[in-house]
Design a protein around this motif. Structure first.
Motif, PDB file in Angstrom:
ATOM      1  N   UNK A 327       0.846  -1.202   0.000  1.00 45.91           N
ATOM      2  CA  UNK A 327       0.000   0.000   0.000  1.00 45.91           C
ATOM      3  C   UNK A 327       0.879   1.249   0.000  1.00 45.91           C
ATOM      4  N   UNK A 328       2.144   1.095  -0.397  1.00 47.46           N
ATOM      5  CA  UNK A 328       3.054   2.233  -0.389  1.00 47.46           C
ATOM      6  C   UNK A 328       2.500   3.339  -1.283  1.00 47.46           C
ATOM      7  N   UNK A 329       2.458   4.557  -0.756  1.00 49.06           N
ATOM      8  CA  UNK A 329       1.958   5.699  -1.508  1.00 49.06           C
ATOM      9  C   UNK A 329       0.504   6.012  -1.220  1.00 49.06           C
ATOM     10  N   UNK A 330      -0.243   5.038  -0.681  1.00 44.24           N
ATOM     11  CA  UNK A 330      -1.656   5.252  -0.373  1.00 44.24           C
ATOM     12  C   UNK A 330      -1.844   5.565   1.108  1.00 44.24           C
ATOM     13  N   UNK A 331      -2.908   6.298   1.409  1.00 47.22           N
ATOM     14  CA  UNK A 331      -3.285   6.545   2.799  1.00 47.22           C
ATOM     15  C   UNK A 331      -4.793   6.312   2.917  1.00 47.22           C
ATOM     16  N   UNK A 332      -5.233   5.921   4.115  1.00 49.74           N
ATOM     17  CA  UNK A 332      -6.611   5.492   4.308  1.00 49.74           C
ATOM     18  C   UNK A 332      -7.227   6.191   5.519  1.00 49.74           C
ATOM     19  N   UNK A 333      -8.538   6.387   5.467  1.00 47.59           N
ATOM     20  CA  UNK A 333      -9.263   6.865   6.649  1.00 47.59           C
ATOM     21  C   UNK A 333     -10.547   6.062   6.788  1.00 47.59           C
TER      22      UNK A 333
END
Length: 476
Positions: A327-333
């Motif tokens: 998931x490198x480069x992605x961010x989640x909420x």
């Protein structure tokens, strides 16, 4: 413990001295708290059943820090100061710049205010109602306004504003009461400029939106001058007061003048000397502090004191970890109630049409997977939680497919080049070596055309081995 039991402390700009932080947490401890929470606006929250207002007032007056016990009438001022020395920086921004600007805010804002550097990606640019973003011109800032969730994208003012006028501009906007006034953004801005006569100049170019990578903010990392920064993160956002007391005392003993709080609910300590590294490692070992969370776990943003969101995150992290995906480069909420999104992907609890309906979720992603663009699209709607992990994997493939692969040749057809962002140069603060995106860094196997912001966090200067954070953007 409910949200109404929280005391909220406004740590202006996310910057606080170890001495003031120690007094704060000692007071919280004396009134019954054993831990604190960190908020997404760089504030501190701690739960108290006994809100002794005399004790609280005495402490916070002594450290000249505002606090609130009655909800969210007031707001903290967010700044990207914590990213200094941790990430690349706009060439003219320095510690004293932030301090001077923050000192000019001599009132308690009711609107959310952000003061940020567009080169870094630790602090979001547009989560405020009033957003000041550093420009390429020394000490001049873009102004972006957004007072309603209906407006996905913030409105951009036509002028750049001088740094020392930011506070009076923000205060004048607040006095207009923009939500109730019914005025358009242009009318609000024009009224403020006419009444305040700030030092402004026409914006010669639009803001170059930074590429979005999920930030790295944990562990012991080298900075300019041979010193280190330490990032601390708790997966449940409960920072034990006993540990924080020892941390503040070690800061004082090792001449650390500032503690920084990030919107990712982490603490950053900057300026640790080589001779003191062992002392910090002993402190972490004594309290059993883990500084090796996986990127799968670090790239998440959750509301404070939301056990449901934490349970959803834990389920998804475990499920995705079993798949061994990147998931490198992605961010989640995880959005279970109202919150301003600043991650590339959001898992949103769907609204029920009746109480008997099962729990379902929506997945949203930001335009170009860049939350700074302030536009979100639905990937799926109303799906059960069990289907979220494979859907997130599918969305991650969509992210990697849309990444532009840099071309090794300088030759581009005119159509391609017209759609590309201009290539930039960054310079090492220690030895003045330049990283030119046009040429990349062949010695480090970095292809020509590779964006500096896409370089791994482990990248270092090929000449003096200074870390990536030592580089500053060169503006022509």
């Amino acid at each position: 413990m409910q949200k109404e039991d929280l005391v909220r402390v406004f740590v202006k700009g996310g910057i606080i001295s170890p001495g003031d932080f120690l007094k704060m947490i000692q007071t919280a401890n004396e009134l019954g708290a054993t831990y604190i929470h960190l908020g997404s606006r760089q504030d501190v929250l701690f739960p108290l059943k006994n809100k002794n207002l005399d004790t609280l007032s005495q402490t916070f007056e002594a450290i000249d820090t505002a606090y609130d016990t009655d909800g969210e009438e007031f707001q903290n001022i967010v700044s990207s100061y914590p990213a200094l020395d941790v990430m690349p920086t706009t060439h003219w921004l320095a510690s004293h710049t932030y301090h001077y600007i923050l000192d000019t805010f001599d009132y308690r804002p009711k609107l959310k205010i952000n003061i940020t550097d567009p080169v870094q990606n630790l602090v979001p640019l547009f989560t405020g109602n009033i957003n000041f973003v550093a420009s390429a011109v020394d000490n001049y800032w873009y102004l972006y306004l957004r007072f309603s969730e209906i407006d996905q994208k913030p409105w951009a003012a036509p002028d750049l504003i001088y740094g020392y006028d930011l506070a009076k501009i923000a205060k004048a906007i607040e006095e207009i009461n923009p939500v109730k006034s019914g005025l358009k953004y242009e009318e609000i801005y024009q009224s403020v400029v006419e009444s305040q006569t700030p030092n402004i100049q026409k914006a010669a170019q639009e803001l170059d939106y930074p590429e979005s990578n999920s930030p790295y903010y944990e562990g012991m990392n080298r900075i300019v001058g041979g010193k280190y920064w330490l990032g601390l993160y708790w997966r449940n956002n409960r920072f034990a007061i006993n540990f924080l007391k020892a941390l503040c005392q070690l800061c004082t003993a090792t001449n650390i003048g500032k503690i920084c709080l990030t919107p990712w609910k982490s603490i950053i300590i900057k300026g640790i000397a080589e001779k003191d590294r062992l002392s910090w490692e002993k402190l972490l070992g004594k309290f059993g502090i883990n500084i090796r969370h996986s990127s799968l776990e670090l790239n998440w943003h959750l509301p404070v004191m939301d056990d449901e969101a934490l349970a959803i995150k834990n389920y998804l992290v475990r499920a995705l970890d079993k798949q061994d995906i990147s998931t490198y480069g992605l961010s989640f909420s995880v959005k279970t109630r109202h919150m301003v999104l600043f991650t590339s992907v959001a898992i949103e609890k769907a609204k029920k049409t009746s109480d008997n309906d099962p729990e379902t979720f929506n997945i949203l992603y930001s335009k170009d997977f860049n939350p700074n663009l302030s536009e979100y699209f639905y990937f799926v709607k109303n799906v059960p939680i069990e289907t979220l992990p494979p859907l997130l994997i599918e969305l991650s493939y969509k992210y990697y497919d849309q990444l532009k692969i840099p071309k090794s040749s300088d030759s581009q057809d005119s159509k391609d080049s017209s759609n590309k962002k201009p290539l930039k140069k960054y310079q090492c603060s220690d030895c003045l070596t330049v990283y030119d995106e046009k040429y990349g860094d062949p010695e480090s196997n970095i292809l020509p055309g590779t964006s500096f912001m896409k370089l791994p966090d482990s990248y270092s200067c090929p000449v003096c081995e200074s870390p990536k954070s030592a580089f500053k953007l060169i503006v022509h």
